[in-house]
Design an enzyme around this catalytic site. Sequence first.
Site, PDB file in Angstrom:
ATOM      1  N   ASN A  95      17.488 -10.816   3.613  1.00 29.78           N
ATOM      2  CA  ASN A  95      16.838  -9.649   4.233  1.00 29.78           C
ATOM      3  C   ASN A  95      15.317  -9.828   4.348  1.00 29.78           C
ATOM      4  O   ASN A  95      14.605  -8.871   4.634  1.00 29.78           O
ATOM      5  CB  ASN A  95      17.192  -8.361   3.471  1.00 29.78           C
ATOM      6  CG  ASN A  95      16.644  -8.361   2.047  1.00 29.78           C
ATOM      7  OD1 ASN A  95      15.772  -9.164   1.710  1.00 29.78           O
ATOM      8  ND2 ASN A  95      17.150  -7.466   1.213  1.00 29.78           N
ATOM      9  N   GLY A 151       9.054  -9.732   0.458  1.00 28.71           N
ATOM     10  CA  GLY A 151      10.405 -10.165   0.104  1.00 28.71           C
ATOM     11  C   GLY A 151      11.102  -9.412  -1.018  1.00 28.71           C
ATOM     12  O   GLY A 151      12.312  -9.548  -1.205  1.00 28.71           O
ATOM     13  N   ASP A 167       3.425  14.596  11.583  1.00 28.58           N
ATOM     14  CA  ASP A 167       3.681  15.642  10.591  1.00 28.58           C
ATOM     15  C   ASP A 167       4.935  16.452  10.913  1.00 28.58           C
ATOM     16  O   ASP A 167       4.993  17.168  11.920  1.00 28.58           O
ATOM     17  CB  ASP A 167       2.459  16.564  10.555  1.00 28.58           C
ATOM     18  CG  ASP A 167       2.372  17.359   9.266  1.00 28.58           C
ATOM     19  OD1 ASP A 167       2.430  16.737   8.189  1.00 28.58           O
ATOM     20  OD2 ASP A 167       2.251  18.593   9.336  1.00 28.58           O
ATOM     21  N   ASP A 223       6.562  12.912  -2.259  1.00 30.92           N
ATOM     22  CA  ASP A 223       5.254  12.465  -1.780  1.00 30.92           C
ATOM     23  C   ASP A 223       4.483  13.635  -1.172  1.00 30.92           C
ATOM     24  O   ASP A 223       5.054  14.505  -0.511  1.00 30.92           O
ATOM     25  CB  ASP A 223       5.494  11.402  -0.697  1.00 30.92           C
ATOM     26  CG  ASP A 223       4.223  10.745  -0.214  1.00 30.92           C
ATOM     27  OD1 ASP A 223       3.483  10.216  -1.056  1.00 30.92           O
ATOM     28  OD2 ASP A 223       3.983  10.751   1.011  1.00 30.92           O
ATOM     29  N   GLU A 251       3.658  14.720  -5.844  1.00 31.06           N
ATOM     30  CA  GLU A 251       2.281  14.240  -5.805  1.00 31.06           C
ATOM     31  C   GLU A 251       1.415  15.344  -5.198  1.00 31.06           C
ATOM     32  O   GLU A 251       1.351  15.477  -3.974  1.00 31.06           O
ATOM     33  CB  GLU A 251       2.196  12.965  -4.955  1.00 31.06           C
ATOM     34  CG  GLU A 251       0.790  12.412  -4.849  1.00 31.06           C
ATOM     35  CD  GLU A 251       0.512  11.731  -3.509  1.00 31.06           C
ATOM     36  OE1 GLU A 251      -0.420  10.940  -3.460  1.00 31.06           O
ATOM     37  OE2 GLU A 251       1.215  12.005  -2.522  1.00 31.06           O
ATOM     38  N   ASP A 274      -1.710   3.660  -5.764  1.00 33.59           N
ATOM     39  CA  ASP A 274      -2.775   4.214  -4.928  1.00 33.59           C
ATOM     40  C   ASP A 274      -4.175   4.020  -5.500  1.00 33.59           C
ATOM     41  O   ASP A 274      -5.142   4.479  -4.899  1.00 33.59           O
ATOM     42  CB  ASP A 274      -2.533   5.715  -4.694  1.00 33.59           C
ATOM     43  CG  ASP A 274      -1.410   5.963  -3.704  1.00 33.59           C
ATOM     44  OD1 ASP A 274      -1.165   5.089  -2.842  1.00 33.59           O
ATOM     45  OD2 ASP A 274      -0.776   7.031  -3.788  1.00 33.59           O
ATOM     46  N   ARG A 318      -1.163  -3.701  -5.457  1.00 33.85           N
ATOM     47  CA  ARG A 318       0.290  -3.902  -5.277  1.00 33.85           C
ATOM     48  C   ARG A 318       0.591  -5.392  -5.382  1.00 33.85           C
ATOM     49  O   ARG A 318       1.051  -6.042  -4.438  1.00 33.85           O
ATOM     50  CB  ARG A 318       0.709  -3.300  -3.938  1.00 33.85           C
ATOM     51  CG  ARG A 318       0.396  -1.800  -3.884  1.00 33.85           C
ATOM     52  CD  ARG A 318       0.226  -1.274  -2.491  1.00 33.85           C
ATOM     53  NE  ARG A 318      -0.148   0.153  -2.532  1.00 33.85           N
ATOM     54  CZ  ARG A 318      -0.078   0.972  -1.489  1.00 33.85           C
ATOM     55  NH1 ARG A 318       0.362   0.529  -0.325  1.00 33.85           N
ATOM     56  NH2 ARG A 318      -0.447   2.239  -1.596  1.00 33.85           N
TER      57      ARG A 318
HETATM   58  C1  NOJ Z   1       0.801   9.234  -1.050  1.00 34.86           C
HETATM   59  C2  NOJ Z   1       1.329   7.890  -1.375  1.00 34.86           C
HETATM   60  O1  NOJ Z   1       1.324   7.690  -2.740  1.00 34.86           O
HETATM   61  C3  NOJ Z   1       0.495   6.940  -0.613  1.00 34.86           C
HETATM   62  O2  NOJ Z   1       0.719   5.639  -1.039  1.00 34.86           O
HETATM   63  C4  NOJ Z   1       0.827   7.149   0.848  1.00 34.86           C
HETATM   64  O3  NOJ Z   1       0.034   6.329   1.640  1.00 34.86           O
HETATM   65  C5  NOJ Z   1       0.556   8.592   1.237  1.00 34.86           C
HETATM   66  N1  NOJ Z   1       1.085   9.520   0.302  1.00 34.86           N
HETATM   67  C6  NOJ Z   1       1.139   8.931   2.579  1.00 34.86           C
HETATM   68  O4  NOJ Z   1       2.532   8.899   2.512  1.00 34.86           O
END
Ligand code: NOJ
Length: 710
Positions: free
Chosen positions: A48, A70, A216, A246, A274, A346, A397
Amino acid sequence: MTSRRLRFVQVLATTFLTLICLANAQDFKKQVIYQIVTDRFFDGDTTNDNPSQSAGLFDSTQTNWFAYWGGDLAGIQQKMSYIKGMGVTAIWISPTVDNENLNLNAGNPISAPYHGYDGHDFMRVEEHFGDSSNSWTAFSNLTTAAHANGIKVIVDWAENDTNYNQGGEYGALYNNGVFMASASNDPNGYFHHNPGISDFNDRYQLQYYTLENLEDLNQENSTIDSYLKTAIHQFQTHGADGFRLDAIKHVTWGWEYSLANSVFNQAPAFLYGEWYNNDSYDPMYHDAYKFANKTGISELDFGVNSAVRDVFASNNNFSEVDGTISTENSNFTWNNDLVTFFDSHDESRLLTLNNNNNRLHEAMAFLLTCRGIPVILYGDEQYLHNDTNGGNDPYNRVWMSSYNTSTTAYQLINKLATLRQSSNDALGYGGFQQRWMNNDVYIYERKFFNDVVLVAINKNDTTGYAISGLLTALPAGTYSDYLGGLLGGSGLTVTSGSGGNNPANNFTLPAHTVAVWQAVGTPSAPEVGSIGPTVGQPGMKVTIAGKGFGTSAGQVLFGTTAGAVQTWSDSSVTFTVPSVSNGIYQVQLKNSSGTAANTIQFTVLTAQLIPVTFTVNNATPTNTGDYIFLTGNTIELGNWGTTFDTAVGPMLDPNYPNWFLNASLPAGAQVQFKFIKIAANGTVTWENGSNHQYTVPGSGTGSVNVNWQY
Ligand code: NOJ
Ligand code: NOJ
């Protein structure tokens, strides 16, 4: 097959299902979560790597940080014993929905949604993570393997938006391969088409404008509402135990109550979102904790995140961590459900901010013993970091290049995860109390009835500190360091005092030391530490956890009415919410001989929730800081509450003096409501006339449009 063999297979299947259900327990407070960026973890299936429908987004050299490298679901599955050996009991994996297929950079170099946040078909699994037919096979295999190892699977779920609206597929959304809409082709209103968010303190912009150029979704549209709920249920059907939601600050807040309710109705699950940035100094802080306290959706703890980074990486004083925890604990009803972290996909890794393994260990030890459910970012236990561009996204990452099970960090996580999961309930359920503090030293105690964990941290690089006058709830006795000296700790002697304040001997806490001392008590009555979910309608399945419940079934009481018990063990009870009237209850468990436990709060809804958009036209004049709220005669409408915390709102006024708000209401119920103005100083003005009445539809979505009554 003979009938005996058939019967045997049926029994096996039932046993297997029971195991799956156990793995789905709603109580997450004893878990330690390991966060994995799937693409960067392990390549378990090379077929994949470069799938035909999205060919060319893969970089086998792993030098373009914006390309797929990968890693996949099979890779996580193959590393299960490494994960399990670390003692973690849950994994949080990046979004696995099928992502958009095109290079976002039009030409070269590759820019691809390897992180998973550019969904285009929420009903299918991304081909780079699963297989080229976008089937659920790899996902199901992973959840099955995880559950067999006692590990829960949390899926990152991005319900706010689809993909990049200025290139690539221009936000296109599909339903099992069938095109639904895109940014420029949206006849049915599946998307909001508003500008990018510019004011992050404007509630309307937050929920209805565009985040990071991602198209959105309009959750109030009944097709999108049912699409998203059907899609998330599919993840539950395929074994997901929870979701990291998210960008919850950017999804329609009222709608999310109904999302949570539909997840809990489908199967037990743990939800956390989040809400960036729920620090107590953020202007949206009050909205953030009101949301967590009412929806049943817990939150990532950004306050603890920044405090821990400041203290352990930037060497700020411990008072910053201490103050953050005490403020949040006074505002978040379910503070033990807050999900704590210091690193994430992030932000730059702690080791980028301060390349000091001691500090990393100390931060980990703090997080794993703090109140809240801790998250460890993959690779931290291997000290991985790449410091390009300050180590920010995407350089945080990193590729998981090492699986060494003998690092100090790996051992530390194992010890403290084991303590939390299986021996001392203070970490999962207990209160949090500071016991001794200076700029470099933090000594704090977790306590759940007679289970006590006392932690002492000295983060100074060179100076030891003399500790005197330390009091603890640990009973008189001698304690060895639970970490066995792994981070330099040694023993502690405690003598008898009074009122749970027993004096510890004076001692020196050397530079860079963490010591953990602990005691486990024997309950004399049942002790309740957790309820999950925290909100639901009659008939919903709920779990209460704690200790000393006994082995024969007792009762779970909502006032005088008992919920029907489904399973009962010494530490966990599942039951269904009884048919009592809606409202906030102090639920009480009694053991089989009638001995009562401490009570725990639960909100009984009137019925399953569906989203309804309310508009009130030409509302009473408002000045800056005044807001219109909705209030009404059921708990979903705040039971006629007239404060920021109890009424529904604030409503939104892009069309001032008309105000609107999406809220989640009990399906099929006839409700009464009114609009009120809550002035900046708290003064309440009611609209005149009799109450408005509305019969909520039995399914789908609803809308109400009335004039303010003068
Ligand atoms: C928060 C995520 O943790 C981030 O990595 C992402 O870019 C944004 N939301 C948009 O989805
Ligand atoms: C008190 C308010 O003054 C009134 O306007 C409202 O109708 C009732 N609460 C609710 O029945």
